[in-house]
Design a protein around this motif. Sequence first.
Motif: not given
Length: 363
Positions: A104-110, A141-146, A252-259
């Motif tokens: 599972i790579d960042s959208p910017g890479d794959i 995602i909520r589990i990991i955030n919490n 969060k950072n991986t999603f933000l990388k896309a934008v």
Amino acid sequence: MVISFPHLGNTAIAGRALFEELRIKCITPEAVSRKTLEIGSKYSPEDICLPYKLMVGNYIDAINKGADTIIITGSCGPCRYGEYCELQRNVLRKIKNDVNLIVIDSPGDIGKEELLNRIKYISSNSPLSKEKKIAAFVKGIRIINNIDKLEKMLRIKAGYEIETGECKRLLQSCKKELMDTEGIDGKLSMLKEYYRRALKVKVDKTRNPVKIAVIGEIYTIIEPYSNLFLEDKLMDLGVSTYKMLYPSWWVKNTFLKAVKLDSLKIKKYSKEYMPYYIGGHGKECIGEAVIASTKGLDGAIQVFPFGCMPEIVSKSVLPNISKDRNFPIMSLIVDELTGEAGYITRIEAFVDLLERRKRRCII
Ligand code: SF4
């Protein structure tokens, strides 16, 4: 499909909850230990970095228990991590021919499309409707955030707690119960309950504990075994610990990388000392050190595995930050030969130094 993934701090709890909810069979490898390292080292190139060996150890454990698909997160630039998946795919083929490795790579890479294809492939094994799959993902995602939020709070509160060891005990019991509890909703309500208990931990606000930022290579600072339980040791010493790179930060950072909105603060603060990306999380390490020095923290500890290329570069830059900002920074390098006694002595000596600096400033 029987899925597994390597341990990376709290991600194992969230990953297991997510796949349970999706009703995809999932095997969580045993917690990382010396045994994991011994098994991983047997199948890894001798001079590869420690996270690689620990991950391979996790894969082999999971495969022996019946896993046929391994999921890992993808590269972060020009360091060995970019090659992990190819090297590990070869290793896995030698162990068991039909093991599938999904990155599972960042959208910017794959690219967004390829990322969605990989996610679709995994989720196609779930009998749930599309809506329920999305709901399960959001809960994961909520589990990991919490859990990261709870951990952050307790690691800071440990410096102020009145009953010695209460924060550490609460955190450990929460993680253990989360692993033993079935169902994502059960895990979410348990986290809520632990958060409520963490808020009630009695603190002495007049105390002025030593405050340390933990910075460095992401795997090593997130996976406790690989840093020889550094943060727990700091809790025992009554230190408040601050860390930015948690698994929730990575998601969060991986999603933000896309934008192109990722790591804005880190980019700003690291610019003076490291204007370019050097791979891994070397730039983040520098940014975090500068941020820590502006936030009134007393010092920082950089942790990274022996031979980690980006962090060696960061290590050579950190003395400049330390000198310019009168901010003590200690680097700890770990590998399979690191002796625990010497390691603890260095941590204690550093905390002692920071305490004495603090007292001198007050006088
Ligand atoms: S960041 Fe360092 S430890 Fe991690 S893969 Fe790259 S070289 Fe290895």
